[in-house]
Design a protein around this motif. Structure first.
Motif, PDB file in Angstrom:
ATOM      1  N   ALA A   1     -27.642  36.754 142.263  1.00 26.16           N
ATOM      2  CA  ALA A   1     -26.629  37.753 142.603  1.00 26.16           C
ATOM      3  C   ALA A   1     -27.201  39.152 142.410  1.00 26.16           C
ATOM      4  CB  ALA A   1     -25.403  37.562 141.715  1.00 26.16           C
ATOM      5  N   ARG A   2     -26.651  40.089 143.125  1.00 25.14           N
ATOM      6  CA  ARG A   2     -27.131  41.470 143.086  1.00 25.14           C
ATOM      7  C   ARG A   2     -26.052  42.395 142.521  1.00 25.14           C
ATOM      8  NH1 ARG A   2     -31.087  39.070 143.419  1.00 25.14           N
ATOM      9  NH2 ARG A   2     -32.648  39.042 145.086  1.00 25.14           N
ATOM     10  N   ASN A   3     -26.510  43.546 142.032  1.00 23.44           N
ATOM     11  CA  ASN A   3     -25.616  44.609 141.551  1.00 23.44           C
ATOM     12  C   ASN A   3     -24.594  44.086 140.535  1.00 23.44           C
ATOM     13  OD1 ASN A   3     -26.907  46.459 143.297  1.00 23.44           O
ATOM     14  ND2 ASN A   3     -25.592  45.810 144.982  1.00 23.44           N
ATOM     15  N   ILE A   4     -25.111  43.375 139.551  1.00 22.49           N
ATOM     16  CA  ILE A   4     -24.251  42.796 138.515  1.00 22.49           C
ATOM     17  C   ILE A   4     -23.758  43.903 137.584  1.00 22.49           C
ATOM     18  CG2 ILE A   4     -24.157  41.207 136.552  1.00 22.49           C
ATOM     19  CD1 ILE A   4     -26.385  39.576 138.000  1.00 22.49           C
ATOM     20  N   GLU A   5     -22.462  43.876 137.313  1.00 22.42           N
ATOM     21  CA  GLU A   5     -21.862  44.806 136.360  1.00 22.42           C
ATOM     22  C   GLU A   5     -21.052  44.023 135.341  1.00 22.42           C
ATOM     23  OE1 GLU A   5     -19.793  48.270 137.867  1.00 22.42           O
ATOM     24  OE2 GLU A   5     -20.709  47.970 139.837  1.00 22.42           O
ATOM     25  N   VAL A   6     -21.062  44.503 134.100  1.00 18.07           N
ATOM     26  CA  VAL A   6     -20.260  43.904 133.035  1.00 18.07           C
ATOM     27  C   VAL A   6     -19.492  45.015 132.339  1.00 18.07           C
ATOM     28  CG1 VAL A   6     -20.249  42.496 130.940  1.00 18.07           C
ATOM     29  CG2 VAL A   6     -22.023  42.117 132.679  1.00 18.07           C
ATOM     30  N   VAL A   7     -18.173  44.856 132.271  1.00 20.02           N
ATOM     31  CA  VAL A   7     -17.316  45.836 131.605  1.00 20.02           C
ATOM     32  C   VAL A   7     -16.433  45.084 130.623  1.00 20.02           C
ATOM     33  CG1 VAL A   7     -15.516  47.571 131.894  1.00 20.02           C
ATOM     34  CG2 VAL A   7     -17.279  47.312 133.649  1.00 20.02           C
ATOM     35  N   GLN A   8     -16.324  45.615 129.414  1.00 16.73           N
ATOM     36  CA  GLN A   8     -15.365  45.047 128.463  1.00 16.73           C
ATOM     37  C   GLN A   8     -14.152  45.964 128.395  1.00 16.73           C
ATOM     38  OE1 GLN A   8     -16.253  45.086 124.262  1.00 16.73           O
ATOM     39  NE2 GLN A   8     -15.134  43.187 123.914  1.00 16.73           N
ATOM     40  N   SER A   9     -12.982  45.380 128.623  1.00 18.07           N
ATOM     41  CA  SER A   9     -11.754  46.177 128.559  1.00 18.07           C
ATOM     42  C   SER A   9     -11.371  46.412 127.099  1.00 18.07           C
ATOM     43  CB  SER A   9     -10.614  45.450 129.281  1.00 18.07           C
ATOM     44  OG  SER A   9     -10.267  44.266 128.587  1.00 18.07           O
ATOM     45  N   ALA A  10     -10.831  47.575 126.834  1.00 21.98           N
ATOM     46  CA  ALA A  10     -10.303  47.907 125.503  1.00 21.98           C
ATOM     47  C   ALA A  10      -9.025  48.709 125.728  1.00 21.98           C
ATOM     48  CB  ALA A  10     -11.315  48.710 124.693  1.00 21.98           C
ATOM     49  N   VAL A  11      -7.896  48.009 125.740  1.00 17.94           N
ATOM     50  CA  VAL A  11      -6.613  48.615 126.080  1.00 17.94           C
ATOM     51  C   VAL A  11      -5.733  48.654 124.846  1.00 17.94           C
ATOM     52  CG1 VAL A  11      -4.534  48.371 127.481  1.00 17.94           C
ATOM     53  CG2 VAL A  11      -6.772  47.812 128.466  1.00 17.94           C
ATOM     54  N   ASN A  12      -5.155  49.816 124.574  1.00 16.60           N
ATOM     55  CA  ASN A  12      -4.199  49.972 123.486  1.00 16.60           C
ATOM     56  C   ASN A  12      -2.909  50.554 124.051  1.00 16.60           C
ATOM     57  OD1 ASN A  12      -5.920  49.476 120.910  1.00 16.60           O
ATOM     58  ND2 ASN A  12      -7.157  50.837 122.176  1.00 16.60           N
TER      59      ASN A  12
ATOM     60  N   ALA B   1      -0.981  49.222 119.762  1.00 19.72           N
ATOM     61  CA  ALA B   1      -1.315  47.804 119.626  1.00 19.72           C
ATOM     62  C   ALA B   1      -2.369  47.451 120.658  1.00 19.72           C
ATOM     63  CB  ALA B   1      -0.068  46.948 119.828  1.00 19.72           C
ATOM     64  N   ALA B   2      -3.411  46.778 120.212  1.00 18.84           N
ATOM     65  CA  ALA B   2      -4.525  46.426 121.098  1.00 18.84           C
ATOM     66  C   ALA B   2      -4.219  45.160 121.875  1.00 18.84           C
ATOM     67  CB  ALA B   2      -5.795  46.243 120.284  1.00 18.84           C
ATOM     68  N   ALA B   3      -4.471  45.200 123.179  1.00 18.98           N
ATOM     69  CA  ALA B   3      -4.424  43.987 124.009  1.00 18.98           C
ATOM     70  C   ALA B   3      -5.728  43.223 123.816  1.00 18.98           C
ATOM     71  CB  ALA B   3      -4.243  44.358 125.474  1.00 18.98           C
ATOM     72  N   ASP B   4      -5.696  41.936 124.045  1.00 21.24           N
ATOM     73  CA  ASP B   4      -6.907  41.128 123.881  1.00 21.24           C
ATOM     74  C   ASP B   4      -8.007  41.656 124.802  1.00 21.24           C
ATOM     75  OD1 ASP B   4      -5.672  39.489 122.061  1.00 21.24           O
ATOM     76  OD2 ASP B   4      -5.063  38.012 123.545  1.00 21.24           O
ATOM     77  N   PRO B   5      -9.184  41.953 124.238  1.00 24.07           N
ATOM     78  CA  PRO B   5     -10.274  42.445 125.095  1.00 24.07           C
ATOM     79  C   PRO B   5     -10.808  41.334 125.993  1.00 24.07           C
ATOM     80  CG  PRO B   5     -11.067  42.083 122.855  1.00 24.07           C
ATOM     81  CD  PRO B   5      -9.583  41.852 122.828  1.00 24.07           C
ATOM     82  N   LEU B   6     -11.196  41.719 127.193  1.00 21.33           N
ATOM     83  CA  LEU B   6     -11.752  40.779 128.156  1.00 21.33           C
ATOM     84  C   LEU B   6     -13.044  41.340 128.722  1.00 21.33           C
ATOM     85  CD1 LEU B   6      -8.541  39.842 130.185  1.00 21.33           C
ATOM     86  CD2 LEU B   6      -9.705  38.394 128.522  1.00 21.33           C
ATOM     87  N   PHE B   7     -13.945  40.443 129.129  1.00 22.60           N
ATOM     88  CA  PHE B   7     -15.149  40.835 129.849  1.00 22.60           C
ATOM     89  C   PHE B   7     -14.888  40.656 131.343  1.00 22.60           C
ATOM     90  CE2 PHE B   7     -16.706  39.255 125.738  1.00 22.60           C
ATOM     91  CZ  PHE B   7     -17.425  40.361 125.307  1.00 22.60           C
TER      92      PHE B   7
END
Length: 200
Positions: free
Chosen positions: A163-174, A186-192
Motif C-alpha cells: 500500500a502507498r501513502n500510509i497514514e496513522v492518526v490516533q484520536s484524542a477526544v475530550n 471526559a475522554a472518549a476511548d482513543p482509536l487508531f
C-alpha cells in the motif's frame, strides 16, 4: 443531501440523533469526521463499510455521496436491522445492508469499491487481503484499531499489500460533561485510524 433530521450539508451528525443498542459501540462524531476526511469521497463513490455497527459511517457517506453506492456489512442480524432503521431515520436510500461474516460475504458483492472502511474485527488481515484485489485503483482503505494488536495487524497487512501513502492518526477526544455541580472533560476511548492508497 440534507434530510429533515439533519438539514445540513456538513458532516458530523450528533451522536444522539442515531438509534443505538446496548453493548454496540458507536463511532463518535469527532472520530467519524476524521474517518470521513481520510476516505476522500467523491459524490458517486462506491463505498464498503465492513463491520458497520450502528451504521453511523454509512449514513454519513450516504448523505455526502447522493450518487454513490454504499454497502454496509454487518454479521449480526439485530445490528443489521439497526443500520436499516438508522438509514430510514436519515432518509438515506443508497445504502445496501449485507448480513454476513467478512471476508466470506464480500465475494458476492457486485461492485468494486473506490474506498473501504474496516471498523475493527478479529479478521482484519483476512478482510484486507480479500478487499485489496477488489479495490479500484486509485482507491483508499481506512481501517480502525482500538488496541496495539489491531494497529500492528493493519500496519503489517498494508506493508504486505504494498500500500502507498500510509497514514496513522490516533484520536484524542475530550468532551465537556456535567458531573454533579461541576463541569469536567471526559475522554472518549482513543482509536487508531489508519489509511492507505492502492495506486496500481
Amino acid at each position: 443531501m440534507p434530510c429533515q433530521l439533519w438539514p445540513y450539508t456538513t458532516p458530523g451528525i450528533t451522536d444522539d440523533l442515531f438509534e443505538g443498542l446496548p453493548g454496540i459501540p458507536m463511532t463518535k462524531r469527532e472520530v467519524r469526521l476524521l474517518i470521513l476526511s481520510q476516505l476522500r469521497l467523491k459524490k458517486d463513490a462506491v463505498f464498503w463499510d465492513i463491520g458497520a455497527g450502528t451504521g453511523t459511517i454509512s449514513v454519513e457517506v450516504g448523505l455526502l455521496c447522493p450518487e454513490g453506492r454504499i454497502v454496509a456489512v454487518e454479521r449480526d442480524e439485530e445490528v443489521a436491522a439497526l443500520i436499516r432503521r438508522n438509514c430510514d431515520r436519515f432518509e438515506v436510500g443508497n445504502i445496501q445492508v449485507i448480513e454476513g461474516n467478512a471476508p466470506e460475504c464480500l465475494e458476492a458483492l457486485a461492485d468494486s469499491p473506490d474506498c473501504v472502511c474496516i471498523e475493527g474485527g478479529r479478521s482484519v488481515r483476512e478482510i484486507l487481503t480479500a478487499v485489496w484485489p477488489r479495490l479500484r485503483s486509485p482507491g483508499r482503505v481506512v481501517a480502525i484499531a482500538s488496541n496495539l494488536e489491531g494497529l500492528y495487524a493493519i500496519s503489517e497487512s498494508f506493508s504486505a499489500l504494498q500500500a502507498r501513502n500510509i497514514e496513522v492518526v490516533q484520536s484524542a477526544v475530550n468532551r465537556l460533561e456535567k458531573r454533579g455541580i461541576h463541569q469536567t472533560f471526559a475522554a472518549a476511548d482513543p482509536l487508531f485510524v489508519l489509511s492507505a492508497e492502492k495506486l496500481s
